[in-house]
Design a protein around this motif. Structure first.
Motif, PDB file in Angstrom:
ATOM      1  N   UNK A 150      17.067  29.249  52.454  1.00  0.00           N
ATOM      2  CA  UNK A 150      17.221  28.850  51.047  1.00  0.00           C
ATOM      3  C   UNK A 150      16.068  29.410  50.215  1.00  0.00           C
ATOM      4  N   UNK A 151      14.840  29.238  50.678  1.00  0.00           N
ATOM      5  CA  UNK A 151      13.707  29.720  49.871  1.00  0.00           C
ATOM      6  C   UNK A 151      13.637  31.239  49.856  1.00  0.00           C
TER       7      UNK A 151
ATOM      8  N   UNK B 109      19.271  39.366  52.447  1.00  0.00           N
ATOM      9  CA  UNK B 109      18.397  39.452  51.277  1.00  0.00           C
ATOM     10  C   UNK B 109      19.006  40.334  50.189  1.00  0.00           C
ATOM     11  N   UNK B 110      19.679  41.406  50.562  1.00  0.00           N
ATOM     12  CA  UNK B 110      20.342  42.240  49.552  1.00  0.00           C
ATOM     13  C   UNK B 110      21.534  41.522  48.931  1.00  0.00           C
ATOM     14  N   UNK B 111      22.225  40.701  49.720  1.00  0.00           N
ATOM     15  CA  UNK B 111      23.314  39.889  49.169  1.00  0.00           C
ATOM     16  C   UNK B 111      22.741  38.906  48.156  1.00  0.00           C
ATOM     17  N   UNK B 112      21.584  38.334  48.472  1.00  0.00           N
ATOM     18  CA  UNK B 112      20.912  37.437  47.535  1.00  0.00           C
ATOM     19  C   UNK B 112      20.519  38.165  46.261  1.00  0.00           C
ATOM     20  N   UNK B 113      20.040  39.376  46.401  1.00  0.00           N
ATOM     21  CA  UNK B 113      19.682  40.192  45.246  1.00  0.00           C
ATOM     22  C   UNK B 113      20.889  40.395  44.336  1.00  0.00           C
ATOM     23  N   UNK B 114      22.063  40.544  44.939  1.00  0.00           N
ATOM     24  CA  UNK B 114      23.296  40.749  44.170  1.00  0.00           C
ATOM     25  C   UNK B 114      23.767  39.462  43.487  1.00  0.00           C
ATOM     26  N   UNK B 115      23.109  38.332  43.807  1.00  0.00           N
ATOM     27  CA  UNK B 115      23.430  37.086  43.126  1.00  0.00           C
ATOM     28  C   UNK B 115      24.272  36.104  43.913  1.00  0.00           C
ATOM     29  N   UNK B 116      24.612  36.433  45.153  1.00  0.00           N
ATOM     30  CA  UNK B 116      25.430  35.528  45.962  1.00  0.00           C
ATOM     31  C   UNK B 116      24.519  34.701  46.868  1.00  0.00           C
ATOM     32  N   UNK B 117      23.941  33.662  46.274  1.00  0.00           N
ATOM     33  CA  UNK B 117      22.961  32.836  46.988  1.00  0.00           C
ATOM     34  C   UNK B 117      23.567  32.180  48.231  1.00  0.00           C
ATOM     35  N   UNK B 118      24.764  31.642  48.107  1.00  0.00           N
ATOM     36  CA  UNK B 118      25.389  30.952  49.243  1.00  0.00           C
ATOM     37  C   UNK B 118      25.623  31.895  50.422  1.00  0.00           C
ATOM     38  N   UNK B 119      26.103  33.092  50.139  1.00  0.00           N
ATOM     39  CA  UNK B 119      26.348  34.054  51.222  1.00  0.00           C
ATOM     40  C   UNK B 119      25.030  34.535  51.823  1.00  0.00           C
ATOM     41  N   UNK B 120      24.007  34.678  51.004  1.00  0.00           N
ATOM     42  CA  UNK B 120      22.681  35.047  51.503  1.00  0.00           C
ATOM     43  C   UNK B 120      22.218  34.006  52.515  1.00  0.00           C
ATOM     44  N   UNK B 121      22.284  32.735  52.129  1.00  0.00           N
ATOM     45  CA  UNK B 121      21.845  31.649  53.010  1.00  0.00           C
ATOM     46  C   UNK B 121      22.671  31.631  54.292  1.00  0.00           C
ATOM     47  N   UNK B 122      23.988  31.750  54.173  1.00  0.00           N
ATOM     48  CA  UNK B 122      24.825  31.679  55.380  1.00  0.00           C
ATOM     49  C   UNK B 122      24.583  32.868  56.296  1.00  0.00           C
ATOM     50  N   UNK B 123      24.341  34.054  55.734  1.00  0.00           N
ATOM     51  CA  UNK B 123      24.046  35.232  56.556  1.00  0.00           C
ATOM     52  C   UNK B 123      22.766  35.013  57.358  1.00  0.00           C
ATOM     53  N   UNK B 124      21.753  34.481  56.699  1.00  0.00           N
ATOM     54  CA  UNK B 124      20.477  34.263  57.382  1.00  0.00           C
ATOM     55  C   UNK B 124      20.573  33.149  58.423  1.00  0.00           C
ATOM     56  N   UNK B 125      21.231  32.036  58.074  1.00  0.00           N
ATOM     57  CA  UNK B 125      21.306  30.925  59.030  1.00  0.00           C
ATOM     58  C   UNK B 125      22.191  31.268  60.223  1.00  0.00           C
ATOM     59  N   UNK B 126      23.240  32.038  60.007  1.00  0.00           N
ATOM     60  CA  UNK B 126      24.083  32.458  61.137  1.00  0.00           C
ATOM     61  C   UNK B 126      23.298  33.329  62.113  1.00  0.00           C
ATOM     62  N   UNK B 127      22.279  34.002  61.605  1.00  0.00           N
ATOM     63  CA  UNK B 127      21.436  34.820  62.465  1.00  0.00           C
ATOM     64  C   UNK B 127      20.349  34.044  63.175  1.00  0.00           C
ATOM     65  N   UNK B 128      20.160  32.776  62.792  1.00  0.00           N
ATOM     66  CA  UNK B 128      19.176  31.950  63.475  1.00  0.00           C
ATOM     67  C   UNK B 128      17.993  31.515  62.637  1.00  0.00           C
ATOM     68  N   UNK B 129      17.979  31.866  61.363  1.00  0.00           N
ATOM     69  CA  UNK B 129      16.901  31.437  60.474  1.00  0.00           C
ATOM     70  C   UNK B 129      17.175  29.988  60.077  1.00  0.00           C
ATOM     71  N   UNK B 130      16.122  29.178  59.999  1.00  0.00           N
ATOM     72  CA  UNK B 130      16.319  27.789  59.599  1.00  0.00           C
ATOM     73  C   UNK B 130      16.834  27.726  58.160  1.00  0.00           C
ATOM     74  N   UNK B 131      17.553  26.661  57.855  1.00  0.00           N
ATOM     75  CA  UNK B 131      18.139  26.516  56.526  1.00  0.00           C
ATOM     76  C   UNK B 131      17.069  26.520  55.434  1.00  0.00           C
ATOM     77  N   UNK B 132      15.981  25.818  55.658  1.00  0.00           N
ATOM     78  CA  UNK B 132      14.925  25.756  54.645  1.00  0.00           C
ATOM     79  C   UNK B 132      14.348  27.123  54.321  1.00  0.00           C
ATOM     80  N   UNK B 133      14.090  27.913  55.352  1.00  0.00           N
ATOM     81  CA  UNK B 133      13.565  29.261  55.134  1.00  0.00           C
ATOM     82  C   UNK B 133      14.610  30.133  54.458  1.00  0.00           C
TER      83      UNK B 133
END
Length: 77
Positions: A69-70, A43-67
């Motif tokens: 992304x939103x 979420x802090x990576x997303x705050x910094x503006x790196x949306x793709x890295x935010x999504x990949x960090x969360x999904x690698x941890x087990x969060x679904x892609x849809x969650x």
């Protein structure tokens, strides 16, 4: 909103990013306890503006892609 003073235009700042909303969105999916460190990091990576890295960090941890992304999207709003 725009304000003009002496020929210079000032715009009101956009709504600030919301890391807490990002974390809360992921916590709703995980359904239990405090979000793991990777969620905070993503979420802090997303705050910094790196949306793709935010999504990949969360999904690698087990969060679904849809969650992921939103949640990353709300970290920017």
């Amino acid at each position: 909103m725009t304000l003009a003073l002496g020929g210079v235009a000032f715009t009101a700042p956009a709504a600030h990013a919301d890391v807490t909303a990002c974390i809360n969105q992921v916590e709703r999916e995980l359904q239990g306890g405090e979000a793991p460190e990777y969620v905070h990091t993503g979420c802090y990576v997303g705050l910094a503006g790196d949306h793709e890295r935010c999504v990949s960090t969360l999904t690698e941890g087990g969060v679904t892609n849809g969650t992921a992304v939103s949640a990353c999207r709300v970290s920017l709003t």
